[in-house]
Design a protein around this motif. Structure first.
Motif, PDB file in Angstrom:
ATOM      1  N   GLN A 499       0.864  -1.166   0.000  1.00 28.86           N
ATOM      2  CA  GLN A 499       0.000   0.000   0.000  1.00 28.86           C
ATOM      3  C   GLN A 499       0.906   1.222   0.000  1.00 28.86           C
ATOM      4  O   GLN A 499       1.400   1.656   1.040  1.00 28.86           O
ATOM      5  N   GLY A 500       1.169   1.746  -1.200  1.00 27.78           N
ATOM      6  CA  GLY A 500       2.186   2.776  -1.348  1.00 27.78           C
ATOM      7  C   GLY A 500       1.748   4.165  -0.968  1.00 27.78           C
ATOM      8  O   GLY A 500       2.536   5.079  -1.031  1.00 27.78           O
ATOM      9  N   GLY A 501       0.510   4.378  -0.618  1.00 27.37           N
ATOM     10  CA  GLY A 501       0.047   5.713  -0.289  1.00 27.37           C
ATOM     11  C   GLY A 501      -1.447   5.794  -0.532  1.00 27.37           C
ATOM     12  O   GLY A 501      -2.145   4.779  -0.509  1.00 27.37           O
ATOM     13  N   ASP A 502      -1.927   6.988  -0.759  1.00 26.41           N
ATOM     14  CA  ASP A 502      -3.359   7.134  -1.000  1.00 26.41           C
ATOM     15  C   ASP A 502      -3.635   8.298  -1.926  1.00 26.41           C
ATOM     16  O   ASP A 502      -2.769   9.150  -2.163  1.00 26.41           O
ATOM     17  N   VAL A 503      -4.816   8.289  -2.483  1.00 27.21           N
ATOM     18  CA  VAL A 503      -5.321   9.420  -3.261  1.00 27.21           C
ATOM     19  C   VAL A 503      -6.688   9.785  -2.698  1.00 27.21           C
ATOM     20  O   VAL A 503      -7.361   8.961  -2.068  1.00 27.21           O
ATOM     21  N   THR A 504      -7.069  11.007  -2.947  1.00 29.21           N
ATOM     22  CA  THR A 504      -8.336  11.510  -2.411  1.00 29.21           C
ATOM     23  C   THR A 504      -9.244  11.952  -3.549  1.00 29.21           C
ATOM     24  O   THR A 504      -8.785  12.587  -4.504  1.00 29.21           O
ATOM     25  N   ILE A 505     -10.510  11.607  -3.441  1.00 27.56           N
ATOM     26  CA  ILE A 505     -11.533  12.130  -4.352  1.00 27.56           C
ATOM     27  C   ILE A 505     -12.346  13.150  -3.560  1.00 27.56           C
ATOM     28  O   ILE A 505     -12.969  12.802  -2.549  1.00 27.56           O
ATOM     29  N   TYR A 506     -12.300  14.383  -3.989  1.00 27.98           N
ATOM     30  CA  TYR A 506     -13.026  15.461  -3.318  1.00 27.98           C
ATOM     31  C   TYR A 506     -14.332  15.688  -4.073  1.00 27.98           C
ATOM     32  O   TYR A 506     -14.329  15.989  -5.268  1.00 27.98           O
ATOM     33  N   VAL A 507     -15.465  15.493  -3.380  1.00 27.43           N
ATOM     34  CA  VAL A 507     -16.787  15.540  -4.010  1.00 27.43           C
ATOM     35  C   VAL A 507     -17.575  16.711  -3.450  1.00 27.43           C
ATOM     36  O   VAL A 507     -17.679  16.877  -2.225  1.00 27.43           O
ATOM     37  N   GLU A 508     -18.131  17.515  -4.342  1.00 23.61           N
ATOM     38  CA  GLU A 508     -18.985  18.633  -3.943  1.00 23.61           C
ATOM     39  C   GLU A 508     -20.376  18.416  -4.526  1.00 23.61           C
ATOM     40  O   GLU A 508     -20.521  18.185  -5.734  1.00 23.61           O
ATOM     41  N   GLY A 509     -21.373  18.464  -3.686  1.00 22.91           N
ATOM     42  CA  GLY A 509     -22.743  18.258  -4.132  1.00 22.91           C
ATOM     43  C   GLY A 509     -23.675  18.118  -2.944  1.00 22.91           C
ATOM     44  O   GLY A 509     -23.243  18.117  -1.778  1.00 22.91           O
ATOM     45  N   PRO A 510     -24.965  17.984  -3.186  1.00 16.72           N
ATOM     46  CA  PRO A 510     -25.952  17.858  -2.093  1.00 16.72           C
ATOM     47  C   PRO A 510     -25.858  16.477  -1.443  1.00 16.72           C
ATOM     48  O   PRO A 510     -26.462  15.517  -1.931  1.00 16.72           O
ATOM     49  N   MET A 511     -25.104  16.380  -0.366  1.00 16.83           N
ATOM     50  CA  MET A 511     -24.901  15.085   0.275  1.00 16.83           C
ATOM     51  C   MET A 511     -26.144  14.613   1.015  1.00 16.83           C
ATOM     52  O   MET A 511     -26.183  13.487   1.520  1.00 16.83           O
ATOM     53  N   ARG A 512     -27.215  15.443   1.061  1.00 18.60           N
ATOM     54  CA  ARG A 512     -28.493  14.990   1.621  1.00 18.60           C
ATOM     55  C   ARG A 512     -29.277  14.173   0.594  1.00 18.60           C
ATOM     56  O   ARG A 512     -30.254  13.506   0.947  1.00 18.60           O
TER      57      ARG A 512
END
Length: 834
Positions: A499-512
């Motif tokens: 497990q060499g590291g990580d990446v992030t997915i940043y999500v913007e939207g109505p999480m409701r």
């Protein structure tokens, strides 16, 4: 367009008002000198990531998913390396170090953590303080400690702090990392890059001192503050090493080129003036000095030395014919102001092509270098000739020591015979020779398509081990003691697992929205190859995993989730606001806020990636996953940001090359149409430059030098520097071809201009080549490539260009006397007979 009247006006000022010209330039030098004290520094990788979408998303992640109204914090790593860091004595060393740091108020420690602390809490859950953890370990037997290690071996927080060689059965590992968190007195950027002044630097250096005094010799202190300090030190050390060496080589070869003490002093004074003007301008304009700008002084020296040698050498040619001072300088400036202007225009185009880059440091580099070249043109095109006139007039009145005034490459000299090798080829087989050059150029260009691209912290740090001769240098040339590269290499070796590291997915939207969590869940199905799999799904953490974790421990919450989970997959798809409110009102609040904002408008998902996956593969896969979301989703994280910079570097290199080449060609075609009535000479002028670029690009691949933040500018700069040599040859040839036959014009050109080019080439190659001594690796590569580009430009201008000119003359059927004859008008210069 009668540009000659402007040249005549400049000739008059230089010859007739030489003292006024000198005084005006000295006053301007004093004014620019005032700006030198305003220069700030900017170092590291952070400067390159600013403004990129992936970096902006990364900043938002760090801002939105940190506790609201929390104090600014920074962390320090305590890297421990021993035979077995999980043995009782080693763990006690770590805990006692943590305790000593916590007790030092100057370090502003808010918390510490380590594998040793986790083991102690496993032995005694009530041991919540470091002092209690030390007592727990002191009272425990080795077998009890080993059993506790095995019990926590499934805890990812524990194993994440241990090296790859952790052995659960023997309860052993060779390295571990402890983390110390500090409250900072000022804000600290959480971007993916590092560099510049950091508020952590002083704290981490104090931490290092404290660790050393506790006798914990197996512990190394590491962090962003130390990294930032070494980023800055490497710039200063590189300058200290390279500037004196460059001066030595420049003095040596200038003494050979000028062969006169007073003339050499004029040349050096003009070079100094160009540097003062350029850096004074930077200070007045508020442009910080970065690693990229280390290359500016050598580039100014390269062009300045070339201009200076050409001006003095051309003047000496006329003086050797018995012409007086004023008329000799008029003939010189009448010709060279045009040549210098063409060189300046093309070089500025080459440098300004870097403004097409999306990376601010590369833009600053192109801007500052272009301004510096304009300053160099003014100083060497106007000030130096005026100073030379005044010097020689003083020589006529006073016994100023005078050495050789013979021009380089004069007829009958050995150098002149060597330089005309290209003329011999052009006389005998120009077409065959050019066909060979075409094949070589095409082959080099095809081979160069395999050049790699990179962007990493390693490009900005010194090598782990400097050569012995650098280490043995006395003060002030001895470099600082660098530890970061050794530390980062150790971390890469010991802590890079599958497990060499990580990446992030940043999500913007109505999480409701009812399907918000289902989107996150579906994104983990059938993960791409670079993502770590766990039970067929991507190994990830998100608000979904927080919900699942809470549901396992909380029956009430589990029932709430079940009521709102219509497809029974453990992920609620109804009444999500009620789910979130329950989490934020429970003990899971802080954990939940790590993955969702309080307004339920943004979330992040962190995916683990394989250690052997390339940055480009990880970035491409992350972007593919992000595209699966219906909401706006951006792939980000350190790996993605650095790959984005790498992609921009490659794009910038290609775009700036295209702009520089096309812009230079258009400029040269226009200029030669104006001054000679032969626009096709502009195309002739570009031919050796194209050969030079192809050869340099092929050499980059052969030497394994990638396109990085520094070397990515080389291809465009090669056009700017290489055209310098070809312009001098073509312009001098056109000037000679007015009155001489083809071979004679070529012969005079390579002997006169070629001699000046040879002296300029030697001086600049060694003056810039010393950048290879820099402890800053990318600048060292830049120095090597710049020196090679100048050698290639010199060779192609003297070997290839004569054959091109011969073929051009045959194709266009141009013969002496066919020119518009605007560039050189001896018959109308003051002092001539009408």
């Amino acid at each position: 367009m009668n540009y000659q009247r402007y040249i005549d006006w400049a000739d008059d000022r230089i010859v007739e008002d030489s003292r006024k010209v000198i005084l005006a330039f000295l006053v301007v030098t004093v004014l620019f000198g005032a700006g030198l004290g305003n220069i700030s520094t900017n170092a590291g990788t952070q400067q390159f990531t600013t403004g990129l979408p992936a970096e902006e998303a990364f900043e938002e992640v760090n801002t939105k998913f940190s506790p609201a109204f929390s104090a600014d914090t920074g962390s320090t790593q305590l890297i421990q390396s021993e035979t077995n860091v999980l043995a009782k004595p080693a763990m006690l060393r770590m805990l006692r170090t943590q305790e000593s740091l916590e007790q030092n108020d100057d370090l502003r420690v808010t918390s510490t953590s380590s594998a040793a602390a986790i083991v102690a809490r496993e032995l005694n859950p009530s041991a919540t303080t470091t002092e209690a953890q030390i007592r727990t370990l002191e009272r425990s037997t080795d077998s009890e400690i080993d059993a506790a290690v095995r019990n926590v071996a499934d805890n990812p927080q524990f194993t994440g702090l241990l090296s790859n060689d952790f052995n659960r059965k023997s309860a052993a590992a060779s390295a571990t990392i402890g983390v110390v968190t500090h409250e900072l007195p000022a804000g600290l950027s959480s971007g993916s890059g590092q560099g510049g002044d950091s508020p952590l630097t002083d704290i981490q250096r104090q931490t290092e001192f404290t660790v050393d005094t506790t006798g914990a010799g197996s512990l190394t202190v590491f962090g962003a503050g130390i990294l930032a300090e070494e980023f800055s030190n490497v710039v200063a050390d590189s300058l200290i090493l390279t500037v004196p060496a460059a001066l030595i080589f420049i003095l040596l070869f200038l003494s050979i080129a000028y062969r006169d003490l007073a003339d050499m002093a004029l040349g050096l004074g003009a070079l100094f003036m160009a540097i003062v003007w350029t850096f004074g301008f930077m200070g007045l304009a508020g442009i910080p000095f970065s690693q990229m700008l280390i290359a500016v002084p050598p580039l100014l020296l390269a062009v300045g030395i070339d201009f200076g040698i050409h001006a003095v050498n051309r003047y000496r040619e006329e003086r050797e014919n018995g012409t007086d001072i004023g008329r000799s300088m008029r003939i010189t400036t009448d010709q060279l102001l045009v040549a210098f202007g063409i060189v300046t225009g093309t070089t500025v185009i080459g440098f300004l092509s870097n403004l097409s880059s999306d990376l601010p440091p590369i833009q600053d580099f192109g801007y500052v270098a272009a301004v510096g070249i304009v300053f160099t043109f003014l100083i060497f095109g106007v000030f130096l000739p005026a100073a030379k006139v005044e010097l020689d007039r003083l020589r006529e009145r006073y016994p100023i020591p005078t050495f050789s005034q013979r021009p380089l490459g004069s007829e009958g000299s050995r150098l002149g015979g060597v330089l005309r090798g290209g003329v011999v080829i052009a006389e005998r087989a120009p077409v065959v020779f050019l066909l060979v050059i075409l094949v070589v150029t095409g082959g080099a260009g095809m081979y160069a398509t395999g050049i790699s691209t990179s962007f990493s912290q390693d490009d900005f740090l010194p090598p782990e081990d400097n050569p012995d001769w650098i280490e043995s240098l006395p003060e002030p040339f001895a470099p600082n003691d660098y530890t970061v590269t050794e530390t980062t290499n150790f971390l890469d070796e010991k802590f890079t697992s599958s497990q060499g590291g990580d990446v992030t997915i940043y999500v913007e939207g109505p999480m409701r929205s009812d399907d918000a969590l289902e989107q996150i869940h579906r994104a983990g199905e059938d993960p791409p190859d670079s993502f770590v799999r766990e039970d067929g799904r991507a190994d990830s953490t998100s608000i979904v995993t927080v919900i699942m974790d809470r549901a396992e421990r909380d029956p009430d919450f589990r029932a709430l989730v079940s009521r709102n989970d219509h497809n029974d997959n453990g992920v609620p798809d109804d009444n999500l606001e009620e789910i979130y409110e329950y989490l934020l009102s429970s003990s899971s609040r802080s954990q939940a806020l790590n993955y969702i904002t309080e307004d339920y408008r943004a979330t992040r998902i962190t995916y683990q990636v394989e250690g052997d996956a390339s940055d480009s593969a990880v970035t491409e896969d992350a972007q593919t996953v992000a595209d699966e979301f219906r909401f706006e989703a951006t792939a980000t994280g350190g790996t993605v940001v650095f790959q984005a910079v790498s992609d921009v570097i490659f794009e910038s290199a290609i775009v700036s090359l295209a702009i520089a080449l096309s812009g230079t060609a258009i400029f040269l075609v226009f200029i030669y149409w104006v001054i000679e009535g032969r626009p096709s000479l502009g195309i002739v002028n570009v031919v050796p430059v194209i050969v030079t670029v192809a050869l340099l690009a092929g050499t980059m691949r052969y030497l394994g030098i990638p396109l990085n933040a520094i070397t990515g500018t080389m291809l465009a700069l090669t056009i700017g520097l290489g055209v310098d040599y070809s312009v001098h040859v073509v312009h001098r040839f056109a000037d000679e071809y007015h009155t001489a036959d083809l071979v004679t014009a070529l012969d005079r050109t390579v002997r006169g201009t070629g001699g000046a080019l040879f002296g300029s080439m030697l001086t600049t190659v060694f003056g810039i080549g010393v950048l290879a001594l820099a402890v800053f690796p990318a600048i060292g590569q830049f120095g090597i490539l710049t020196a090679l580009s100048i050698v290639y430009a010199f060779l192609t201008s003297l070997l290839v260009l004569p054959s091109v000119l011969v073929v051009w003359s045959r194709v266009t059927n141009v013969w002496p006397g066919d020119f518009r004859s605007l560039s050189r008008r001896r018959s109308v210069l003051p002092g001539d007979d009408d």
